[in-house]
Design a protein around this motif. Structure first.
Motif, PDB file in Angstrom:
ATOM      1  N   GLY A  20       0.805  -1.210   0.000  1.00 32.17           N
ATOM      2  CA  GLY A  20       0.000   0.000   0.000  1.00 32.17           C
ATOM      3  C   GLY A  20       0.833   1.251   0.000  1.00 32.17           C
ATOM      4  N   ASP A  21       2.138   1.122   0.207  1.00 33.24           N
ATOM      5  CA  ASP A  21       3.055   2.255   0.120  1.00 33.24           C
ATOM      6  C   ASP A  21       3.650   2.289  -1.290  1.00 33.24           C
ATOM      7  N   TYR A  22       4.466   3.275  -1.539  1.00 33.55           N
ATOM      8  CA  TYR A  22       5.091   3.390  -2.856  1.00 33.55           C
ATOM      9  C   TYR A  22       6.606   3.304  -2.783  1.00 33.55           C
ATOM     10  N   ASP A  23       7.123   2.825  -1.650  1.00 32.09           N
ATOM     11  CA  ASP A  23       8.576   2.770  -1.526  1.00 32.09           C
ATOM     12  C   ASP A  23       9.117   1.496  -2.168  1.00 32.09           C
ATOM     13  N   LEU A  24      10.419   1.484  -2.387  1.00 28.44           N
ATOM     14  CA  LEU A  24      11.129   0.326  -2.941  1.00 28.44           C
ATOM     15  C   LEU A  24      12.150  -0.119  -1.902  1.00 28.44           C
ATOM     16  N   ARG A  25      11.879  -1.209  -1.216  1.00 29.21           N
ATOM     17  CA  ARG A  25      12.823  -1.776  -0.245  1.00 29.21           C
ATOM     18  C   ARG A  25      13.675  -2.808  -0.959  1.00 29.21           C
ATOM     19  N   ILE A  26      14.973  -2.752  -0.757  1.00 28.64           N
ATOM     20  CA  ILE A  26      15.852  -3.639  -1.511  1.00 28.64           C
ATOM     21  C   ILE A  26      15.537  -5.108  -1.238  1.00 28.64           C
ATOM     22  N   GLU A  27      15.209  -5.456   0.015  1.00 26.85           N
ATOM     23  CA  GLU A  27      14.955  -6.859   0.321  1.00 26.85           C
ATOM     24  C   GLU A  27      13.695  -7.366  -0.365  1.00 26.85           C
ATOM     25  N   SER A  28      12.661  -6.524  -0.473  1.00 24.21           N
ATOM     26  CA  SER A  28      11.435  -6.964  -1.142  1.00 24.21           C
ATOM     27  C   SER A  28      11.623  -7.014  -2.655  1.00 24.21           C
ATOM     28  N   GLN A  29      12.354  -6.036  -3.205  1.00 17.26           N
ATOM     29  CA  GLN A  29      12.632  -6.058  -4.641  1.00 17.26           C
ATOM     30  C   GLN A  29      13.453  -7.290  -5.026  1.00 17.26           C
ATOM     31  N   ALA A  30      14.479  -7.570  -4.225  1.00  7.40           N
ATOM     32  CA  ALA A  30      15.368  -8.691  -4.529  1.00  7.40           C
ATOM     33  C   ALA A  30      14.666 -10.025  -4.323  1.00  7.40           C
ATOM     34  N   ASN A  31      13.915 -10.172  -3.245  1.00  6.20           N
ATOM     35  CA  ASN A  31      13.215 -11.436  -2.994  1.00  6.20           C
ATOM     36  C   ASN A  31      12.191 -11.738  -4.071  1.00  6.20           C
ATOM     37  N   THR A  32      11.479 -10.715  -4.521  1.00  5.34           N
ATOM     38  CA  THR A  32      10.503 -10.918  -5.594  1.00  5.34           C
ATOM     39  C   THR A  32      11.198 -11.367  -6.867  1.00  5.34           C
TER      40      THR A  32
END
Length: 804
Positions: free
Chosen positions: A423-435
């Protein structure tokens, strides 16, 4: 005549048993303090500051009426958030009190709740009179859950109204004008299950609408705290009427999608905690002509108490004929579900790839037919964050940036790729990388393909439901690599996160394209000045950096895995990804050891066949054995390539022990998974456990139980605690979350394939999943990395294992 000693003794025993009998009767008709130290009776529970998350509407005095949480956050409202102190339980007076502090003001007070029959009396006691600057601005309030009140009536001292679906003016002194003010408020008097009366024993009540300044807020009942008063500053009596002779209706938990013929199947029946005898469960098959036949009827096996309910289980794995089915138990019916070999071939994992991931894509415009999900966004990413700065969403930039950039320098290469995090618009490295990592692994391991989305990176345009001849898996992997590798290109390292600067931007719902002007900030320009590519408007997102070995190893694993699947589709990008992964590994491997080191080394070995990565894993044997829970699954990725006999001998014993531990944890609850209920739904954790179990099953054949994988998936699809049986995956299954905390939550809507956090715990023992309110992020938020791709993986893993 003087009674004999024996007669006196018999009289005493009879008197004591009479008291006990009266106490049991009393407990059925009045609130008493139970063993978990909250007030309880059939149809009504009152918790006193057991929760500590008021911003999420979990805190203060909480009321659960006829098994539905109807009110929360009964507390003094000042500035910021309070801190709970000592809880005092006095069973003799049937009172629970809590000391509370606003440390930053500072101000101390206590809230006492006494139960009298089925009513409660609340008293606000201040340690000192209200500070002068807070007079007229301090309220004792309780919040009423809105969704179940829409269209129902209220009466406050004869002034009547209907609870509206939206908040309306007029405004008065910067706040909404209260609906009414008076002494006695009647809430939903026309209903049998929600009727509640709140009476002000001193002062007045106001009924107002907190949603005027944010749709996530609730209706509010409040009393102004008077000046110069300490004891009993505010006193209320609340009568939340319980249903007479209330007994919790059985709830049947199972997969809302269905099962493969050879898949383990169980219906978990949730029962009132007083129920200790079970009835028969009926498995009904629905024929194409509408006729129904009972294919199985057997007594449910009582499992026992878990949280606040008793549970029974019916294993119907023997039912395997393809068809449409329903489960019935004691007047309750499940939703319909399917048994079939093709159960996971459409409409289950596919919506996540078909809808959710495209909608979440950053730095592009996303269209679907006549709909625009969002416009071009964040093309001005990103400015270097200031040092020694803590962002309100938790990011922290320490005394250095670790790079050559200073605030507010523009960092290049961050305006491509990535997905908005939930629901946020940030880019977290761990979520980007895990996806990115999971997408690459799924493409390799399961061989599925789908092409229903056109992705044009040059035009930064994504069109849902338009094929372009390229696998959507590959295009999404590419989109993930563009942000992970973009950090390396621009910074020479991975970023921590990219996020908006202000609270106003952060609270934006709807079209993320309106968050910034997409023009790179130029401090030399006036605020309203613009060129073709730059502007003087200081609205660009900030990029944070960190020295975080775990996040770096996750990024390395994602780049290595992506390099394998992109080598034919985007060979140049694949080569650059692998080179960056190897360089970053050499740097990060010299830092603090973390479990994710094993995953990074394993993915690099699978990408290069270079034995040095196997040697690196073997060289960390002691660390791996000491952290076997977090490392074994990653070792399983390459275990067949490890030949070191000492390592294998110790590892074989360790995984046997781990398997026994996991099998024991599966017995902790009726759902057959390691599950620790908490304020935030545990759905993402459970999905991750299931994914890791797949790698354990595959990496160590015959050692680990695949049923944990199936149970984890079924938990997400509806077999979870609480009266709501919905699938956490929106649009997946007969019943699913159709109001969720995504970017379109303001519309009380959902994104197909988004996977929510799921059932949360209202402390100490009430499981809750509200599917009629899209603003409880701890229950229904879609989060990248935690859900979504892990859910896809579980479904594909189940399908593969059961077809082997």
């Amino acid at each position: 005549m003087k009674p004999s000693r024996n007669m006196a003794k018999l009289f005493y025993i009879a008197f004591i048993f009479g008291l006990i009998g009266n106490q049991n009767l009393y407990s059925q008709n009045s609130l008493i303090i139970n063993e978990l130290e909250y007030f309880d009776m059939p149809g009504l529970s009152v918790m006193v500051f057991d929760d500590y998350y008021p911003v999420g509407r979990q805190g203060g005095v909480t009321i659960i009426q006829n098994d539905v949480r109807v009110a929360a956050n009964g507390d003094l409202q000042l500035r910021g958030y309070s801190t709970n102190g000592e809880k005092i339980v006095d069973k003799e007076s049937n009172t629970i009190s809590r000391k509370v502090s606003y440390e930053d003001i500072p101000f101390d007070y206590s809230v006492s709740v006494q139960a009298i029959g089925s009513k409660i009396k609340i008293s606000l006691d201040l340690d000192n009179p209200l500070p002068e600057e807070w007079v007229g601005r301090a309220w004792f309030k309780i919040e009423l859950f809105p969704a179940i009140l829409f269209g129902k009536t209220w009466d406050l001292d004869g002034k009547m109204g209907i609870f509206p679906t939206d908040s309306y003016g007029p405004l008065e002194n910067g706040d909404i004008k209260p609906y009414a003010e008076g002494k006695i408020l009647s809430i939903a008097p026309e209903t049998d299950l929600q009727r509640m009366t709140i009476k002000a024993l001193n002062g007045n009540l106001q009924l107002t609408d907190g949603r005027i300044f944010g749709k996530a807020r609730w209706f509010i009942v409040r009393s102004e705290v008077p000046a110069g008063v300490t004891q009993g500053a505010v006193q209320w009596e609340i009568d939340a009427v319980p249903e007479e002779n209330h007994i919790y209706k059985p709830v049947i938990h199972l997969s809302q999608v269905g099962y493969m013929p050879n898949e383990p199947k169980k219906a978990v029946i949730e029962l009132d905690k007083t129920i200790s005898e079970t009835d028969n469960v009926e498995i009904i098959r629905i024929s194409p002509d509408g006729s129904k036949s009972t294919v199985l009827s057997e007594k449910a096996e009582l499992w026992g108490k878990y949280l606040r309910y008793n549970y029974a289980i019916c294993d119907f794995s023997s039912v395997s004929e393809p068809g449409i089915y329903q489960v019935k138990y004691d007047g309750s019916e499940s939703n319909y579900f399917k048994i079939g070999e093709d159960i996971y071939e459409r409409y289950v994992w596919q919506p996540t790839l078909e809808y959710f991931l495209p909608v979440q894509m950053c730095h592009v415009r996303v269209e679907q037919g006549s709909r625009i999900w969002h416009d071009w966004c964040h093309l001005d990413d990103a400015l270097m964050a200031p040092t020694n700065h803590t962002h309100f969403d938790g990011y922290f930039q320490g005394p250095e940036t670790f790079v050559d950039f200073e605030h507010p320098d523009h960092v290049p290469h961050l305006d491509k790729g990535g997905w908005h995090d939930a629901g946020d618009y940030d880019l977290r490295i761990e979520s980007q990388a895990n996806t990115t990592l999971r997408l690459a692994q799924m493409y390799e391991l399961f061989g599925h393909d789908l092409d229903v989305t056109e992705v044009d990176q040059e035009k930064k345009l994504v069109t849902v439901h338009r094929s372009d001849g390229i696998s959507d898996f590959l295009q999404q992997v590419e989109h993930g690599v563009l942000t992970v590798l973009g950090g390396y290109r621009g910074l020479g390292r991975l970023y921590d996160g990219i996020i908006c600067r202000t609270g106003k931007q952060y609270g934006l719902k709807g079209d993320g394209g309106g968050m910034t002007d997409d023009l790179v900030y130029d401090p030399e320009l006036p605020e309203d000045g613009k060129t073709v590519y730059t502007s003087g408007l200081f609205d660009d997102r900030w990029v944070f950096t960190e020295d975080h070995p775990r996040h770096e190893m996750i990024g390395i694993a994602s780049l290595a895995a992506a390099s394998r699947v992109l080598k034919d589709y985007q060979p140049g990008l694949a080569e650059e990804s692998l080179s960056a992964a190897e360089t970053l590994f050499e740097i990060t491997n010299k830092k603090e050891m973390v479990p994710d080191f094993v995953s990074a080394a394993a993915e690099l070995y699978l990408a290069t066949s270079n034995k040095k990565y196997i040697d690196a894993i073997v060289g960390q044997k002691e660390y791996i054995l000491d952290h076997i829970d977090g490392c074994a699954w990653a070792v399983g990725r390459v275990y067949q390539h490890i030949k070191d006999t000492d390592f294998r001998k110790d590892m074989d014993k360790a995984v046997q022990d781990l398997s026994k531990k996991l099998n024991e944890r599966m017995k902790e609850n009726p759902f057959g998974i390691p599950y620790e209920p908490r304020i935030w739904g545990a759905g993402w954790i459970i999905q991750n456990i299931g994914v890791r179990q797949y790698f354990l099953v595959k990496g160590f054949p015959g050692v680990f139980n695949p049923e944990l994988i199936f149970n984890a998936m079924q938990f997400v699809l509806g077999c979870h605690p609480g009266m709501n049986t919905a699938s956490f995956a929106s649009g997946v299954g007969e019943k699913s979350l159709l109001q969720a905390y995504g970017v379109n939550r303001e519309d009380l809507s959902y994104i197909p394939g988004g996977v929510a956090s799921g059932t949360a715990l209202i402390r100490p023992d009430y499981p809750e999943l509200k599917d009629n309110w899209s603003f409880l992020w701890q229950q229904t938020e879609y989060v990248l990395g935690g859900g979504g791709t892990n859910f896809m993986f579980l479904v594909m893993a189940t399908d593969q294992l059961l077809k082997e």
